[in-house]
Every structure is written in C-alpha cells, then in structure tokens.
Write a protein that holds these residues in place. Structure first.
Motif, short mmCIF file in Angstrom:
data_model
loop_
_atom_site.label_atom_id
_atom_site.label_comp_id
_atom_site.label_asym_id
_atom_site.label_seq_id
_atom_site.Cartn_x
_atom_site.Cartn_y
_atom_site.Cartn_z
N LEU A 96 1.00 -1.06 -0.07
CA LEU A 96 -0.15 0.45 -0.02
C LEU A 96 0.86 1.73 0.28
O LEU A 96 0.82 2.98 -0.50
CB LEU A 96 -0.45 0.11 1.10
CG LEU A 96 -2.01 -0.91 0.85
CD1 LEU A 96 -3.28 -1.38 2.22
CD2 LEU A 96 -3.07 -0.32 0.04
N GLU A 97 1.98 1.12 0.85
CA GLU A 97 3.20 2.35 1.37
C GLU A 97 3.28 2.70 -0.91
O GLU A 97 4.15 4.00 -0.76
CB GLU A 97 3.99 1.78 1.87
CG GLU A 97 3.10 2.64 3.33
CD GLU A 97 4.28 2.21 4.48
OE1 GLU A 97 4.95 2.10 4.20
OE2 GLU A 97 4.12 2.49 5.32
N TYR A 98 3.99 1.30 -1.52
CA TYR A 98 4.35 1.48 -2.26
C TYR A 98 3.67 2.10 -3.57
O TYR A 98 4.17 2.81 -3.96
CB TYR A 98 4.46 0.06 -2.96
CG TYR A 98 5.63 0.43 -4.59
CD1 TYR A 98 6.85 0.36 -4.93
CD2 TYR A 98 4.57 -0.18 -5.30
CE1 TYR A 98 7.19 0.53 -6.03
CE2 TYR A 98 4.93 -0.17 -6.78
CZ TYR A 98 6.50 0.07 -7.15
OH TYR A 98 7.54 0.26 -8.55
N VAL A 99 2.39 1.60 -3.31
CA VAL A 99 1.74 2.30 -4.64
C VAL A 99 0.90 3.66 -4.03
O VAL A 99 1.24 4.49 -5.13
CB VAL A 99 -0.09 1.08 -5.12
CG1 VAL A 99 0.33 0.12 -5.60
CG2 VAL A 99 -0.68 1.40 -3.61
N GLU A 100 1.75 4.38 -3.65
CA GLU A 100 0.53 5.09 -2.30
C GLU A 100 1.94 6.49 -3.09
O GLU A 100 1.70 7.73 -3.03
CB GLU A 100 0.98 5.53 -1.40
CG GLU A 100 -0.24 7.12 -0.45
CD GLU A 100 -0.25 6.84 1.14
OE1 GLU A 100 -1.38 7.51 0.90
OE2 GLU A 100 0.22 6.24 1.78
N ARG A 101 3.36 6.26 -3.27
CA ARG A 101 4.41 6.54 -3.57
C ARG A 101 4.62 6.90 -5.25
O ARG A 101 4.57 8.25 -5.78
CB ARG A 101 6.28 5.88 -3.10
CG ARG A 101 5.46 5.84 -1.62
CD ARG A 101 7.68 5.70 -1.21
NE ARG A 101 8.07 4.39 -2.13
CZ ARG A 101 7.52 3.45 -1.39
NH1 ARG A 101 6.93 2.69 -0.21
NH2 ARG A 101 8.12 2.53 -2.92
N HIS A 102 3.80 6.25 -6.09
CA HIS A 102 4.05 6.06 -7.29
C HIS A 102 2.95 5.70 -8.17
O HIS A 102 2.76 6.13 -9.25
CB HIS A 102 5.18 4.47 -7.78
CG HIS A 102 6.24 3.70 -6.82
ND1 HIS A 102 6.73 5.37 -7.44
CD2 HIS A 102 6.69 3.26 -6.36
CE1 HIS A 102 7.81 4.63 -6.77
NE2 HIS A 102 8.54 3.71 -5.85
N LEU A 103 1.70 5.05 -7.28
CA LEU A 103 0.46 5.27 -8.21
C LEU A 103 -0.46 6.35 -8.93
O LEU A 103 -0.83 7.22 -7.66
CB LEU A 103 -0.24 3.92 -7.98
CG LEU A 103 -1.61 3.53 -8.92
CD1 LEU A 103 -1.02 3.06 -10.61
CD2 LEU A 103 -2.49 2.46 -8.14
#
Length: 246
Positions: A96-103
C-alpha cells in the motif's frame, strides 16, 4: 517514477478503507459537477452514450453529490477487471505504501487521483464531448494540467492506462518527460494483437507485481511473467515495451 492507470466504469461505495487527502484538482471537478447537475437524465444518456438505467443512476449521483462528504479512497472505489486483478484490498502495508508513492489514476471527472484521495462514485469517461467554459471536450478542459502535475518532480512514467486516458498526457511529453507504455499482446499471423479484456487484467497484474516486488528500477519489470505474458525485446522499443502471450 510514476505509474498511471485508467479508472473503471463500475464503482462501489463502501467505507472499509479511510481516505487521506482531497483530490488535487477539486476546483475543476466542482466546475464539471455543476455542469453535469444542470443536465437531466436524457441529456446525460446522450452525452455519456449510455443507456437510461446508467443515466438515471448517475443523474441521482450528481444531484446528491458533495465533493467533501461521503468519500472513499480512489484505489478501492473502482471495480473493473484491472482492479480485480490488482486486488488492492489484500495488499500488505508495504505494498500500500508503494502504490501511494508511485501510482496515479487518470480520471475524466477528477483529473489525476492518488490512491487514497477521497472521491465519490461517478461516471464520466475522458473521451466524453462536453462544452465547458469554451472547451469542447475533457481533453481540452484538462489541457496540460495533468501532465504538468505528473511530471512536476518526476521524469519517468510507466503507462498502464488505455489509449483513451493516456491521450491526455502524450501531447505534453518532451525531452525531460519520458513515458514507457506497456503493451500486452499476442501474435496473430505475425502481427501484434491486443485483446482488451486480457490487457486490462494484465495491467492490474503488473501493478500488483510491482508493488509486491517493491520495484524502483523499471528494468526489473522485464521479468514480469503473470498470466503467461513475457517481455519480448524484438517487438519493443524505448517507448513501448511489449509483453507477448505465447
């Protein structure tokens, strides 16, 4: 690096997840909302090229819509094939933190959405012809706003959006604005053939793959092998990376 995807027509209104922020272009969304609220169900059906049942649903949505209340996070609001295969509801905290940064999600109504932006259910495709403030389409309405925000502090975008949506970014690419488009296809008599349903599924799987592998170097997605797709260098170039289903 940013990743862009399309929204889905089908949406679900639930409160299982909390939203974090309001969308970036809410002032322009308010203009669209006011325009749509003045249209009756028949006018919406004609504008959106949909049936009366869908028009009636969205007429009711727009009449009751408050852009600051009853919000749900964008990533969990859409229910299309892409989102089913992405399956964000079972993401780990790190994913979730990854997509919050990138998506980022492109939207005809909201412009550009971060995963946890609070939104309301709506229907408004990017290719809709709509006269607003002397503009004749949503592409004209949004102009370069979305591209400028997308590349504000970033010079590389992975495009997992459909052509309808990536068209609002493509005219504004340049020397310091690089976009790589993933194409999921099969070969038919030696020619690439993209099947819409399978491509939507693969785009969702690609987001899930990137989140689960915490990918920061785009070269690593060449190892993607979900749904039987594998990267094929012979059909790819510096702007389009082709994944073939053999």
């Amino acid at each position: 690096m940013k990743i862009i995807i399309s929204p889905a027509k089908k949406m679900i209104d639930h409160d299982d997840f909390e939203w974090h922020e309001l969308p970036l272009f809410l002032n322009k969304t308010e203009i669209l909302k006011e325009k749509l609220q003045k249209m009756d169900a028949d006018e919406l059906a004609a504008c959106m090229k949909c049936n009366q049942k869908i028009a009636a649903l969205n007429y009711d949505r727009f009449q009751r819509m408050n852009l600051h209340e009853g919000l749900i996070p964008a990533l969990f609001a859409y229910e299309g094939l892409q989102y089913q295969h992405m399956a964000p509801s079972v993401f780990t905290k790190d994913e979730l933190e990854y997509v919050e940064r990138h998506l980022l999600i492109l939207s005809g109504f909201y412009g550009l959405l971060r995963p946890f932006d609070g939104i309301r259910c709506y229907r408004l495709e990017m290719q809709t012809k709509l006269d607003i403030n002397e503009t004749k389409s949503l592409y004209d309405f949004w102009k370069d706003d979305l591209a400028n925000e997308l590349f504000h502090d970033n010079d590389l975008v992975l495009n997992l959006a459909s052509k309808e949506y990536s068209l609002c970014i493509e005219p504004y690419l340049g020397e310091n604005r690089k976009m790589i488009t993933c194409i999921f296809a099969s070969l038919d008599k030696g020619k690439l053939k993209v099947k819409g349903t399978e491509a939507k599924m693969a785009r969702g799987e690609m987001v899930r793959y990137m989140a689960s592998h915490q990918i920061e170097d785009l070269e690593e997605i060449k190892n993607f092998d979900y749904l039987g797709y594998t990267y094929d260098a012979s059909y790819s170039n510096d702007k389009e990376w082709v994944y073939l289903k053999k």
